[in-house]
Scaffold this motif. Sequence first.
Motif, PDB file in Angstrom:
ATOM      1  N   GLY A  49       0.825  -1.214   0.000  1.00 19.37           N
ATOM      2  CA  GLY A  49       0.000   0.000   0.000  1.00 19.37           C
ATOM      3  C   GLY A  49       0.851   1.253   0.000  1.00 19.37           C
ATOM      4  N   PHE A  50       1.910   1.254   0.819  1.00 24.59           N
ATOM      5  CA  PHE A  50       2.811   2.405   0.868  1.00 24.59           C
ATOM      6  C   PHE A  50       3.515   2.592  -0.465  1.00 24.59           C
ATOM      7  N   GLY A  51       3.979   1.493  -1.052  1.00 23.29           N
ATOM      8  CA  GLY A  51       4.700   1.587  -2.322  1.00 23.29           C
ATOM      9  C   GLY A  51       3.833   2.160  -3.427  1.00 23.29           C
ATOM     10  N   VAL A 103       5.578   7.396   6.555  1.00 21.55           N
ATOM     11  CA  VAL A 103       5.103   7.783   7.886  1.00 21.55           C
ATOM     12  C   VAL A 103       3.618   8.108   7.850  1.00 21.55           C
ATOM     13  N   SER A 104       3.174   8.820   6.827  1.00 18.57           N
ATOM     14  CA  SER A 104       1.753   9.144   6.699  1.00 18.57           C
ATOM     15  C   SER A 104       0.919   7.883   6.529  1.00 18.57           C
ATOM     16  N   SER A 105       1.395   6.976   5.707  1.00 15.83           N
ATOM     17  CA  SER A 105       0.668   5.742   5.451  1.00 15.83           C
ATOM     18  C   SER A 105       0.522   4.917   6.723  1.00 15.83           C
ATOM     19  N   LEU A 106       1.605   4.769   7.454  1.00 17.50           N
ATOM     20  CA  LEU A 106       1.557   3.930   8.651  1.00 17.50           C
ATOM     21  C   LEU A 106       0.830   4.595   9.808  1.00 17.50           C
ATOM     22  N   SER A 107       1.112   5.866  10.058  1.00 19.09           N
ATOM     23  CA  SER A 107       0.507   6.508  11.231  1.00 19.09           C
ATOM     24  C   SER A 107      -0.970   6.832  11.001  1.00 19.09           C
ATOM     25  N   LEU A 108      -1.269   7.523   9.928  1.00 16.04           N
ATOM     26  CA  LEU A 108      -2.660   7.869   9.653  1.00 16.04           C
ATOM     27  C   LEU A 108      -3.476   6.617   9.321  1.00 16.04           C
ATOM     28  N   GLY A 109      -2.874   5.708   8.555  1.00 13.01           N
ATOM     29  CA  GLY A 109      -3.570   4.477   8.188  1.00 13.01           C
ATOM     30  C   GLY A 109      -3.913   3.619   9.389  1.00 13.01           C
ATOM     31  N   ILE A 132      -6.619   1.333   2.753  1.00 17.06           N
ATOM     32  CA  ILE A 132      -6.528   2.433   3.712  1.00 17.06           C
ATOM     33  C   ILE A 132      -5.095   2.954   3.791  1.00 17.06           C
ATOM     34  N   LEU A 133      -4.119   2.054   3.832  1.00 20.64           N
ATOM     35  CA  LEU A 133      -2.724   2.492   3.874  1.00 20.64           C
ATOM     36  C   LEU A 133      -2.350   3.253   2.609  1.00 20.64           C
TER      37      LEU A 133
END
Length: 137
Positions: free
Chosen positions: A27-29, A56-62, A93-94
């Motif tokens: 998802g991040f990629g 960081v946005s993907s992991l924290s907000l996700g 979501i991520l």
Amino acid sequence: MEPMSSAGAGVGLWKAVVWLMGLGAFGFGLAAIVVMCFTPPRTPKELAVALISTLVSSLSLGSGVVIYFGLHKLLATTDIALQVAGLLSFGGILFTCGLPGWAVVRWIFNALAKREGQDIVQVLQELRDIKSGGTQA
């Protein structure tokens, strides 16, 4: 027999963690690739900032969104279809939560670069002017 079931549960938990990590990376990629296609990085330093801020946005907000909506409970069920649906929703979501990361960081850095050379009093005065409806610099 008890050590066997504990070992089986440990292996099952490890497999779930590995799946989640792989899905998060996927998802991040994808989010990083989409963001960089719209606004390509100008320098290698900007590329590094883009990747880190998207991650960081993907992991924290996700993860916040997953917890807020209780989607993590889908993985606790024994129904394999619900588990797969939960994993797919995590990936989406991520991906979605990673998209605004680089844009926000870029806006902040552009605003800071625009005000380079000003002291804190000038920056605060500009913020007061904007807040009171005055002109923007």
